[in-house]
Write an enzyme that holds these catalytic residues in place. Structure first.
Site, PDB file in Angstrom:
ATOM      1  N   ASP A 151       1.203  -0.867   0.270  1.00 36.49           N
ATOM      2  CA  ASP A 151      -0.577  -0.013   0.643  1.00 36.49           C
ATOM      3  C   ASP A 151       1.331   1.632  -0.277  1.00 36.49           C
ATOM      4  O   ASP A 151       1.779   1.407   0.667  1.00 36.49           O
ATOM      5  CB  ASP A 151      -1.217  -0.119   1.237  1.00 36.49           C
ATOM      6  CG  ASP A 151      -2.156   1.043   1.483  1.00 36.49           C
ATOM      7  OD1 ASP A 151      -3.445   1.223   1.020  1.00 36.49           O
ATOM      8  OD2 ASP A 151      -1.473   2.192   1.665  1.00 36.49           O
ATOM      9  N   ASN A 159      -1.278  12.901  -3.489  1.00 36.28           N
ATOM     10  CA  ASN A 159      -2.806  13.471  -4.998  1.00 36.28           C
ATOM     11  C   ASN A 159      -2.892  14.691  -4.272  1.00 36.28           C
ATOM     12  O   ASN A 159      -3.390  15.611  -5.937  1.00 36.28           O
ATOM     13  CB  ASN A 159      -3.505  12.586  -4.635  1.00 36.28           C
ATOM     14  CG  ASN A 159      -3.736  11.583  -5.601  1.00 36.28           C
ATOM     15  OD1 ASN A 159      -3.722  11.409  -6.332  1.00 36.28           O
ATOM     16  ND2 ASN A 159      -4.557  10.389  -5.002  1.00 36.28           N
ATOM     17  N   ASP A 172      -1.781   9.436 -10.541  1.00 35.83           N
ATOM     18  CA  ASP A 172      -2.105   8.187 -11.866  1.00 35.83           C
ATOM     19  C   ASP A 172      -0.321   7.574 -12.277  1.00 35.83           C
ATOM     20  O   ASP A 172       0.068   6.554 -12.412  1.00 35.83           O
ATOM     21  CB  ASP A 172      -2.951   8.566 -12.968  1.00 35.83           C
ATOM     22  CG  ASP A 172      -4.365   8.009 -13.077  1.00 35.83           C
ATOM     23  OD1 ASP A 172      -4.745   8.078 -11.625  1.00 35.83           O
ATOM     24  OD2 ASP A 172      -5.099   8.774 -12.992  1.00 35.83           O
ATOM     25  N   GLU A 197      -4.291   2.249  -4.445  1.00 37.93           N
ATOM     26  CA  GLU A 197      -3.168   2.365  -4.507  1.00 37.93           C
ATOM     27  C   GLU A 197      -2.313   0.677  -3.523  1.00 37.93           C
ATOM     28  O   GLU A 197      -1.790   0.831  -3.124  1.00 37.93           O
ATOM     29  CB  GLU A 197      -3.210   3.824  -3.504  1.00 37.93           C
ATOM     30  CG  GLU A 197      -4.019   4.107  -2.959  1.00 37.93           C
ATOM     31  CD  GLU A 197      -4.076   3.911  -1.654  1.00 37.93           C
ATOM     32  OE1 GLU A 197      -5.138   2.534  -1.277  1.00 37.93           O
ATOM     33  OE2 GLU A 197      -2.979   4.014  -0.101  1.00 37.93           O
TER      34      GLU A 197
HETATM   35  P1  GH3 Z   1      -1.527   5.467   3.998  1.00 39.60           P
HETATM   36  O1  GH3 Z   1      -0.546   5.771   3.783  1.00 39.60           O
HETATM   37  O2  GH3 Z   1      -2.252   5.381   5.756  1.00 39.60           O
HETATM   38  O3  GH3 Z   1      -2.194   4.227   3.481  1.00 39.60           O
HETATM   39  O4  GH3 Z   1      -2.451   6.578   3.584  1.00 39.60           O
HETATM   40  P2  GH3 Z   1      -3.134   6.542   1.829  1.00 39.60           P
HETATM   41  O5  GH3 Z   1      -3.496   8.348   2.105  1.00 39.60           O
HETATM   42  O6  GH3 Z   1      -2.029   6.715   1.419  1.00 39.60           O
HETATM   43  O7  GH3 Z   1      -4.187   6.292   2.281  1.00 39.60           O
HETATM   44  P3  GH3 Z   1      -5.757   6.498   2.109  1.00 39.60           P
HETATM   45  O8  GH3 Z   1      -6.463   4.968   2.201  1.00 39.60           O
HETATM   46  O9  GH3 Z   1      -6.047   7.150   3.085  1.00 39.60           O
HETATM   47  O10 GH3 Z   1      -5.709   7.039   0.441  1.00 39.60           O
HETATM   48  C1  GH3 Z   1      -5.646   6.312  -0.857  1.00 39.60           C
HETATM   49  C2  GH3 Z   1      -5.849   7.080  -1.747  1.00 39.60           C
HETATM   50  O11 GH3 Z   1      -5.143   6.718  -2.657  1.00 39.60           O
HETATM   51  C3  GH3 Z   1      -6.475   7.985  -1.519  1.00 39.60           C
HETATM   52  C4  GH3 Z   1      -6.784   8.324  -3.399  1.00 39.60           C
HETATM   53  O12 GH3 Z   1      -6.745   9.716  -3.556  1.00 39.60           O
HETATM   54  C5  GH3 Z   1      -5.908   7.639  -4.050  1.00 39.60           C
HETATM   55  N1  GH3 Z   1      -6.188   6.991  -4.262  1.00 39.60           N
HETATM   56  C6  GH3 Z   1      -6.751   5.454  -4.928  1.00 39.60           C
HETATM   57  N2  GH3 Z   1      -6.892   5.154  -6.252  1.00 39.60           N
HETATM   58  C7  GH3 Z   1      -6.182   6.191  -7.067  1.00 39.60           C
HETATM   59  C8  GH3 Z   1      -6.126   6.010  -8.405  1.00 39.60           C
HETATM   60  O13 GH3 Z   1      -6.278   5.005  -9.252  1.00 39.60           O
HETATM   61  N3  GH3 Z   1      -5.168   6.942  -9.134  1.00 39.60           N
HETATM   62  C9  GH3 Z   1      -5.129   8.389  -7.928  1.00 39.60           C
HETATM   63  N4  GH3 Z   1      -4.243   9.023  -8.464  1.00 39.60           N
HETATM   64  N5  GH3 Z   1      -5.074   7.823  -6.550  1.00 39.60           N
HETATM   65  C10 GH3 Z   1      -5.427   7.186  -5.688  1.00 39.60           C
HETATM   66 MG    MG Z   2      -2.134   4.227   1.535  1.00 38.43          MG
HETATM   67 MG    MG Z   3      -5.037   1.648   1.093  1.00 41.92          MG
END
Ligand code: GH3
Ligand code: MG
Ligand code: MG
Length: 427
Positions: free
Chosen positions: A307, A315, A324, A350
Site C-alpha cells: 500500500d 494526490n 496516476d 493504491e
Molecule cells: P496510508 O499511508 O495510510 O496508506 O495513507 P493513504 O493516504 O495512502 O491512504 P488512504 O486510504 O487514506 O488514501 C488512499 C488514496 O489513494 C486516496 C486516493 O486519492 C488515492 N487513490 C486511490 N486510487 C487512485 C487512483 O487510481 N489514482 C490516483 N491518482 N489516486 C488514487
Molecule cells: Mg495508502
Molecule cells: Mg489504502
C-alpha cells in the site's frame, strides 16, 4: 486396337516415299492425328508446331538425320516419346538411341504388327501418365481453392502442399520446403503449445503416432504456433485425417486473429485499465488455484499486500494525474521484476498484491523488502518519490483465501503503525 491409341497424335519421319506411304495408312488408323515428314528438318518443324505425343523416325535421312532431330526434340521436351526405325543394327546408332532415352528401336523392314504393338504400349503409358497428371492437378486445385493451408504427408515426406502452405514458409516447392525443414516437426516453434516437438517425440516413443496424438487432444487445444517467412508467429488450428493406410491430410486454419480477439477479451476481464497489470479478478482466480496446489503438494505459498504511504496527501499536493503516473511507474517496475511463477496484481486504489509461488515467509519477506527499496528509489520527474508499506504472510494449513488475506492485511496495518516504508510479516 483398343482406345489407348487413337487419342494421341503421331509424327512419322521417313525419307523413302514408298515406305512412308505404306506405313502412313496404318498409323493414321491408330492415331488422333498423323503428321508426316521426309527429313529431320521438316520433322523438327512439325514437332515444334504440333507437339505430337509420339515421334517415329528413320535414322539415315538427307538434310538432318533422325538422331540429330531427336536430340533437338529432347532438348525442347525431355519427356518426348521417340521410336527409331532403322535398317542399321550398328551399335553406334543403338547407343545413341539409348542415350536419348528412346522408347523403341525397330529394325527395318518393320513388321506393321510390331510397330502398332509398340505404339499401343507407349500410348498406354502416356495416357495413364496424363490421367495421373490430371488427377494431381484436380487435387492441387481443390487444395488451393480452400482458404486453408493443407498438406498431404506420410509424416516423412510431403506429397502435396497447398500454395498457401509453401508461401507461408517462403518457399515455392515441396523440395525447397524439405531442405529448409528436414522433418515436419521442425516447423513447430512454440513450446508453450501442447502440440510441440518434445511432446510429439515422447508420444512416438510410446508408440502413439502423430495422428493419434493430435486426435486425443481436446479440440480447443489443437493449436500450433508457426513462424512465417517474415518471422511472425501465427496460430493455427490443426486438423488431421487419415487417407488410405499411410497418408495423412493435415489442414491448418489460421486463427491468429481469433486468438488476438480472445486475448483482448481476456485482457479486458483480467487486466486493470490504468496500469495494465492483472486485476483483482485474476488475482482471486490464481490465488484460489495456488492454495489448492499448495495444499495438495505441500509446497510453501506466500503473499504480500502493498500500500502506498500517504498517497492521499501525494494526490492533494501533485494532483490526481501525477498520482496516476506514479501508479503506472510503480506497476511497471514491480511487474518487470516479478518472477515468471509469481503474480502481481492491482487490488484496487493504491493497494497491490503479490503471490509468491513455492516461497516461504522468510524468502517472501526478503523479496518484499527488495521491492520496497526499489520503489523508494524510483523518481517521478516532477514529484520525486513515494514509499510503500508491505504486509507479508505464508499459507498455513486450513487457511482460506480470506483468512490468509486477513493475516497479510494485519501485517500491513502493523507496517503502517510502525512508521510506514517498511515490511512486516505474520504467520
Ligand atoms: P496510508 O499511508 O495510510 O496508506 O495513507 P493513504 O493516504 O495512502 O491512504 P488512504 O486510504 O487514506 O488514501 C488512499 C488514496 O489513494 C486516496 C486516493 O486519492 C488515492 N487513490 C486511490 N486510487 C487512485 C487512483 O487510481 N489514482 C490516483 N491518482 N489516486 C488514487
Ligand atoms: Mg495508502
Ligand atoms: Mg489504502
Amino acid at each position: 486396337m483398343d482406345n489407348y491409341t487413337n487419342k494421341l497424335s503421331i509424327l512419322y519421319v521417313e525419307d523413302e516415299d514408298d515406305v512412308r506411304e505404306g506405313y502412313s495408312r496404318a498409323l493414321e488408323r491408330v492415331s488422333k492425328h498423323l503428321y508426316t515428314a521426309k527429313n529431320g528438318v521438316d520433322g523438327l518443324e512439325l514437332y515444334k508446331k504440333h507437339k505430337p505425343d509420339i515421334i517415329i523416325t528413320d535414322i539415315r535421312m538427307p538434310r538432318m538425320d533422325g538422331i540429330e532431330m531427336a536430340t533437338e526434340i529432347k532438348e525442347i521436351d525431355d519427356s518426348a516419346n521417340i521410336i527409331f526405325t532403322s535398317a542399321h543394327s550398328e551399335s553406334a546408332y543403338l547407343l545413341e538411341a539409348i542415350a536419348l532415352h528412346a522408347e523403341g528401336y525397330l529394325l527395318k523392314p518393320v513388321r506393321k504388327k510390331l510397330l502398332l504393338e509398340t505404339i499401343q504400349k507407349i500410348s498406354k503409358t502416356i495416357i495413364l501418365e496424363k490421367e495421373n497428371e490430371e488427377q494431381r492437378e484436380i487435387l492441387q486445385y481443390i487444395i488451393d481453392s480452400k482458404n486453408n493451408t493443407t498438406i498431404i504427408t506420410n509424416t516423412k515426406n510431403i506429397s502435396f502442399a497447398s500454395k498457401s502452405f509453401l508461401t507461408f514458409f517462403g518457399v515455392s516447392t515441396i523440395k525447397e520446403f524439405q531442405e529448409k525443414f528436414p522433418t515436419l516437426l521442425d516447423i513447430l516453434s512454440n513450446n508453450d503449445d501442447l502440440i510441440n516437438k518434445e511432446n510429439i517425440l515422447k508420444n512416438i516413443q510410446n508408440g502413439i503416432n502423430f495422428y493419434e496424438f493430435i486426435n486425443q487432444i481436446d479440440e480447443s487445444l489443437r493449436v500450433v504456433t508457426l513462424k512465417d517467412a517474415k518471422g511472425e508467429l501465427k496460430s493455427f488450428y490443426i486438423n488431421i485425417s487419415k487417407i488410405g493406410s499411410v497418408n495423412y491430410l493435415i489442414n491448418l486454419t489460421d486463427i491468429t486473429r481469433l486468438t488476438q480477439v480472445k486475448e483482448a477479451a481476456e485482457n479486458k476481464v483480467y487486466r486493470d485499465s490504468l496500469t495494465k497489470i492483472y486485476n483483482r479478478e485474476k488475482f482471486e482466480e490464481v490465488f484460489e488455484y495456488e492454495i489448492k496446489q499448495s495444499k495438495r503438494y505441500n509446497t510453501p505459498l506466500s503473499m504480500a499486500i502493498l500500500d502506498i504511504d500517504f498517497f492521499k496527501d501525494f494526490n492533494d499536493t501533485y494532483g490526481h494525474l501525477i498520482g496516476d503516473e506514479v501508479l503506472i511507474m510503480l506497476s511497471k517496475t514491480i511487474e518487470q521484476h516479478t518472477r515468471e511463477s509469481d503474480l502481481f496484481a492491482r487490488w484496487g486504489g493504491e493497494e497491490f498484491v503479490l503471490l509468491f509461488n513455492n516461497t516461504n515467509l522468510e524468502a517472501a519477506t526478503k523479496l518484499a523488502e527488495n521491492f520496497r527499496k526499489m520503489i523508494e528509489s524510483l523518481q517521478h520527474p516532477s514529484a520525486g518519490n513515494i514509499t510503500i508499506s508491505f504486509g507479508v504472510t505464508q499459507y498455513k494449513q486450513d487457511d482460506t483465501r480470506q483468512s490468509m488475506f486477513k493475516r497479510a492485511d494485519d501485517a500491513l496495518y502493523e507496517a503502517k503503525n510502525s512508521g510506514r516504508n517498511c515490511v512486516k510479516s505474520k504467520y
